[in-house]
Scaffold this motif. Structure first.
Motif, PDB file in Angstrom:
ATOM      1  N   PHE A  94      15.295   5.642  -1.043  1.00 42.32           N
ATOM      2  CA  PHE A  94      16.022   6.868  -0.708  1.00 42.32           C
ATOM      3  C   PHE A  94      16.336   6.956   0.782  1.00 42.32           C
ATOM      4  N   LEU A  95      15.531   6.291   1.625  1.00 41.87           N
ATOM      5  CA  LEU A  95      15.812   6.309   3.052  1.00 41.87           C
ATOM      6  C   LEU A  95      17.086   5.572   3.425  1.00 41.87           C
ATOM      7  N   PHE A  96      17.389   4.516   2.663  1.00 41.91           N
ATOM      8  CA  PHE A  96      18.449   3.585   3.066  1.00 41.91           C
ATOM      9  C   PHE A  96      19.632   3.538   2.098  1.00 41.91           C
ATOM     10  N   ASP A  97      19.664   4.393   1.076  1.00 40.80           N
ATOM     11  CA  ASP A  97      20.673   4.213   0.030  1.00 40.80           C
ATOM     12  C   ASP A  97      22.096   4.561   0.489  1.00 40.80           C
ATOM     13  N   LYS A  98      22.272   5.160   1.652  1.00 41.55           N
ATOM     14  CA  LYS A  98      23.617   5.474   2.151  1.00 41.55           C
ATOM     15  C   LYS A  98      24.086   4.488   3.230  1.00 41.55           C
ATOM     16  N   LEU A  99      23.266   3.466   3.515  1.00 45.68           N
ATOM     17  CA  LEU A  99      23.613   2.535   4.576  1.00 45.68           C
ATOM     18  C   LEU A  99      24.608   1.472   4.084  1.00 45.68           C
ATOM     19  N   SER A 100      25.371   0.952   5.018  1.00 49.07           N
ATOM     20  CA  SER A 100      26.335  -0.117   4.693  1.00 49.07           C
ATOM     21  C   SER A 100      25.614  -1.453   4.592  1.00 49.07           C
ATOM     22  N   ASP A 101      26.312  -2.465   4.046  1.00 47.92           N
ATOM     23  CA  ASP A 101      25.719  -3.809   3.960  1.00 47.92           C
ATOM     24  C   ASP A 101      25.356  -4.319   5.354  1.00 47.92           C
ATOM     25  N   GLU A 102      26.220  -4.027   6.324  1.00 42.86           N
ATOM     26  CA  GLU A 102      25.954  -4.498   7.690  1.00 42.86           C
ATOM     27  C   GLU A 102      24.689  -3.856   8.247  1.00 42.86           C
ATOM     28  N   GLN A 103      24.501  -2.548   7.965  1.00 44.02           N
ATOM     29  CA  GLN A 103      23.308  -1.861   8.455  1.00 44.02           C
ATOM     30  C   GLN A 103      22.051  -2.373   7.762  1.00 44.02           C
ATOM     31  N   LEU A 104      22.149  -2.620   6.456  1.00 45.60           N
ATOM     32  CA  LEU A 104      21.005  -3.163   5.727  1.00 45.60           C
ATOM     33  C   LEU A 104      20.652  -4.555   6.243  1.00 45.60           C
ATOM     34  N   ALA A 105      21.684  -5.332   6.553  1.00 42.77           N
ATOM     35  CA  ALA A 105      21.432  -6.670   7.076  1.00 42.77           C
ATOM     36  C   ALA A 105      20.719  -6.592   8.419  1.00 42.77           C
ATOM     37  N   ARG A 106      21.085  -5.622   9.240  1.00 48.74           N
ATOM     38  CA  ARG A 106      20.411  -5.467  10.538  1.00 48.74           C
ATOM     39  C   ARG A 106      18.940  -5.092  10.352  1.00 48.74           C
ATOM     40  N   LEU A 107      18.681  -4.216   9.374  1.00 49.76           N
ATOM     41  CA  LEU A 107      17.288  -3.861   9.103  1.00 49.76           C
ATOM     42  C   LEU A 107      16.477  -5.103   8.750  1.00 49.76           C
ATOM     43  N   CYS A 108      17.018  -5.946   7.863  1.00 50.89           N
ATOM     44  CA  CYS A 108      16.291  -7.156   7.466  1.00 50.89           C
ATOM     45  C   CYS A 108      16.159  -8.133   8.635  1.00 50.89           C
ATOM     46  N   ARG A 109      17.211  -8.144   9.464  1.00 50.40           N
ATOM     47  CA  ARG A 109      17.201  -9.101  10.577  1.00 50.40           C
ATOM     48  C   ARG A 109      16.177  -8.682  11.655  1.00 50.40           C
ATOM     49  N   GLU A 110      16.082  -7.384  11.939  1.00 50.92           N
ATOM     50  CA  GLU A 110      15.219  -6.919  13.030  1.00 50.92           C
ATOM     51  C   GLU A 110      13.877  -6.403  12.549  1.00 50.92           C
ATOM     52  N   GLY A 111      13.769  -6.193  11.232  1.00 47.39           N
ATOM     53  CA  GLY A 111      12.477  -5.792  10.671  1.00 47.39           C
ATOM     54  C   GLY A 111      11.870  -6.922   9.881  1.00 47.39           C
ATOM     55  N   ARG A 112      10.860  -6.607   9.097  1.00 47.14           N
ATOM     56  CA  ARG A 112      10.188  -7.637   8.307  1.00 47.14           C
ATOM     57  C   ARG A 112       9.513  -6.985   7.107  1.00 47.14           C
ATOM     58  N   VAL A 113       9.256  -7.808   6.105  1.00 48.56           N
ATOM     59  CA  VAL A 113       8.484  -7.368   4.935  1.00 48.56           C
ATOM     60  C   VAL A 113       7.153  -8.098   4.967  1.00 48.56           C
ATOM     61  N   GLU A 114       6.083  -7.336   4.733  1.00 51.53           N
ATOM     62  CA  GLU A 114       4.736  -7.920   4.759  1.00 51.53           C
ATOM     63  C   GLU A 114       3.973  -7.516   3.511  1.00 51.53           C
TER      64      GLU A 114
END
Length: 479
Positions: free
Chosen positions: A17-37
Motif C-alpha cells: 500500500f505504501l508504493f502502489d501509486k509509484l511509477s516503474d521508474e520510481q519502483l526501480a529506484r527503490l530496488c536500486r538504492e534499497g535492499r531486501v533482507e
C-alpha cells in the motif's frame, strides 16, 4: 541480528500500500538504492540508537516497543505486509531527530525492504517536495504548539499554587499582626498594673514571691496542652466560682485565659497564700496580663514558624537553589507539594500519608517530579469535589520506588481510561483543563526517569501508581 541479502522485486513492492501509486521508474529506484533482507528473530534496532534505516515488512511479524523502566513494553505487533518502522521521519531536518524513538524486533524469520535513512529522505524530497514541506510544518507546528501549551500548563499550575501559597501565608501573617497588636496592649496594661503594685503596700518578700509565681506561671503556659471544649468549660466554671468566692469581680472574664494556660484553682491558692486580701485582686490581674502576654507570644511564634515552614516548602517544591538532577528524599518532595496545595485541598479532604520511611533517597529531577505530584494530587482533589480521602503512599516494589496517589472520587470511566495520558485529552469542561497534565506527567516519569505511570480505577477508589528506578543516570529526553 543476522541478515541475508535477497533480490529486490519491484513487482512485489508495487503490491504494498505504501508504493502502489509509484511509477516503474520510481519502483526501480527503490530496488536500486534499497535492499531486501531476510532476518532471523531478534532486534532490528533499539530505542536510542542512531536512526539509520527505514524498514517495510514483506513477510513475517514485527513488534514495536517503548522502554519503560528497564523493560521494553510492547506497543504494536503486526504481520500485515507493508507496515513500516524505523527512520520514517528522516525527511525532518536536524540532528535532534536522528535517533530511534522506540525499539523494533521480528519474532520469526522475516523479509524486510530496507532503505538507508539518507536515501529515504532524499527520495521523499525528490518525489514529494510539497508533501515534505507540509509534513515538516505539521511536525514542527505540533512540537511548537505542544511546547507553548506545556508552558501554559506550567504557568496555570504556578498561578494556582501561588494563589494557594498566598492564602496559606496570609493566615499566619494576619494572626501574627493581630497578636502583636494585642501584645502591645497587654504589655502596656502589665506596666500600668506593675506601677500600681509597686506603689501599693507590698513587702519585699511578697514581691519576690509574686515574681517567682510569675516565672513559674510563664513556664506553665509553655507546657499547656489543648483541652476539649467540654473539659475547658468545666474548668472555666470552677475557676470563675473560685474567683467569685474570693471577691474578684467579673472572674468569669479571667477564667478562660487561665484555663487556656493550664492554670487551675491550686495555682490561685498559691497566689492567695502569697499576698494579703487587700492586694490579692491586683496581683491576680497582674498575673492575668502575664498569662495573656505569654499566650500571645506563643501565637506569634507559631504563626512565624508556620510562615517559615511554608517558605521552606516553597523552596523545596521549586528546587530553585538546587541542581536539576540530584539525589533527593521522596517524602520531602511529596510533603512540600502537599503543603503548596493545602489551600486547594481544603479542610474537608482528609490527607493520609502512608510512607515507608526506610526508603533510600532517589536519583531524579526533583523539580519535575514535584510537577508530577502536583498534577496527580490536583486531579485527585478535583475528582473528589471538595470532600473525601486523599492517600499518598510510598513503598519499595521489587527494585523500584512506588508512589501511589489514591482518591475516593467517582473514578475514571472505562471507555476513556486508555486515553487519559494522550496530549490534549481532558474530561474537564471547556476552559478548566488543557488535557496536558497527565501527558506531561507521563513524559516526566517515563521519558526522563525511565519509570512507569499506571492507573487503576473503580467508583470510590482511583489510584495513580508511579514507579521509578532506584538507580538512574541523567536523561537527555525532554520533559
Amino acid at each position: 541480528m543476522t541478515a541475508q541479502p535477497m533480490p529486490c522485486d519491484k513487482e512485489e513492492l508495487a503490491t504494498l500500500f505504501l508504493f502502489d501509486k509509484l511509477s516503474d521508474e520510481q519502483l526501480a529506484r527503490l530496488c536500486r538504492e534499497g535492499r531486501v533482507e531476510r532476518v532471523e528473530p531478534g532486534y532490528l534496532y533499539r530505542e536510542g540508537d542512531d536512526a539509520t534505516c527505514f524498514y517495510v515488512l514483506l513477510q513475517g511479524t514485527i513488534v514495536l516497543s517503548r522502554r519503560v523502566g528497564g523493560d521494553d513494553v510492547e506497543v504494536t505487533r503486526s504481520s500485515e505486509r507493508g507496515v513500516y518502522a524505523g527512520a520514517f521521519q528522516a525527511y525532518v531536518k536536524g540532528p535532534e531527530h536522528a535517533r530511534y524513538q522506540g525499539s523494533a524486533r521480528v519474532t520469526e524469520p522475516s523479509r524486510l525492504f530496507v532503505l538507508p535513512a539518507e536515501t529515504f529522505a532524499a527520495i521523499m524530497r525528490d518525489w514529494f517536495p510539497m508533501a515534505v514541506h507540509l509534513l515538516e510544518g505539521l511536525f514542527f507546528g505540533t512540537q511548537n504548539t505542544q511546547r507553548v501549551v506545556n508552558q501554559r500548563e506550567r504557568l496555570l499550575a504556578l498561578g494556582s499554587l501561588s494563589a494557594g501559597l498566598t492564602h496559606e501565608l496570609n493566615n499566619p501573617a494576619a494572626a501574627a499582626v493581630r497578636a502583636t497588636s494585642a501584645l502591645r496592649e497587654r504589655v502596656a496594661g502589665m506596666r500600668h498594673k506593675l506601677g500600681v503594685i509597686a506603689a501599693g503596700p507590698y513587702r519585699r518578700d511578697t514581691l519576690e514571691t509574686l515574681v517567682g509565681i510569675q516565672e513559674r506561671t510563664a513556664e506553665q503556659v509553655a507546657k499547656a496542652t489543648p483541652l476539649s471544649p467540654l473539659e475547658a468549660a468545666d474548668r472555666e466554671d470552677a475557676l470563675a466560682d473560685w474567683l467569685d468566692a474570693h471577691g474578684i469581680a467579673d472572674g468569669w472574664q479571667l477564667a478562660p485565659t487561665f484555663v487556656q494556660a493550664g492554670l487551675g484553682t491550686d495555682w490561685l491558692d498559691q497566689v492567695a497564700a502569697a499576698v494579703d486580701e487587700e492586694t490579692f485582686e491586683g496581683a491576680v490581674r497582674w498575673l492575668n496580663y502575664t498569662v495573656e502576654t505569654e499566650l500571645l507570644m506563643n501565637e506569634i511564634q507559631d504563626s512565624t514558624a508556620r510562615i517559615s515552614n511554608l517558605v521552606d516548602a516553597a523552596k523545596q517544591y521549586s528546587q530553585l537553589d538546587r541542581a536539576p538532577y540530584q539525589v533527593a528524599d521522596l517524602h520531602e518532595l511529596l510533603d512540600s507539594t502537599l503543603t503548596m496545595l493545602s489551600g486547594k485541598i481544603g479542610r474537608d479532604i482528609r490527607v493520609v500519608r502512608e510512607y515507608d520511611r526506610s526508603l533510600p533517597r532517589i536519583p531524579a529531577y526533583p523539580g519535575e517530579l514535584n510537577q508530577v505530584w502536583t498534577n496527580l494530587i490536583d486531579n485527585a482533589v478535583a475528582a473528589m469535589a471538595g470532600t473525601g480521602t486523599l492517600t499518598v503512599r510510598t513503598a519499595l516494589d521489587r527494585d523500584q520506588f512506588l508512589v501511589e496517589i489514591r482518591d475516593t472520587g467517582p473514578g475514571i470511566p472505562a471507555e476513556v481510561r486508555d486515553r487519559i495520558f494522550d496530549p490534549f485529552f481532558t474530561t474537564k469542561p471547556v476552559g478548566e483543563g488543557t488535557g496536558l497534565g497527565l501527558a506531561i506527567s507521563w513524559r516526566i516519569v517515563v521519558n526522563r526517569h525511565h519509570g512507569s505511570l499506571h492507573v487503576e480505577s473503580a467508583p470510590g477508589d482511583t489510584a495513580f501508581q508511579v514507579r521509578l528506578p532506584t538507580t538512574a543516570e541523567p536523561s537527555d529526553a525532554p520533559a
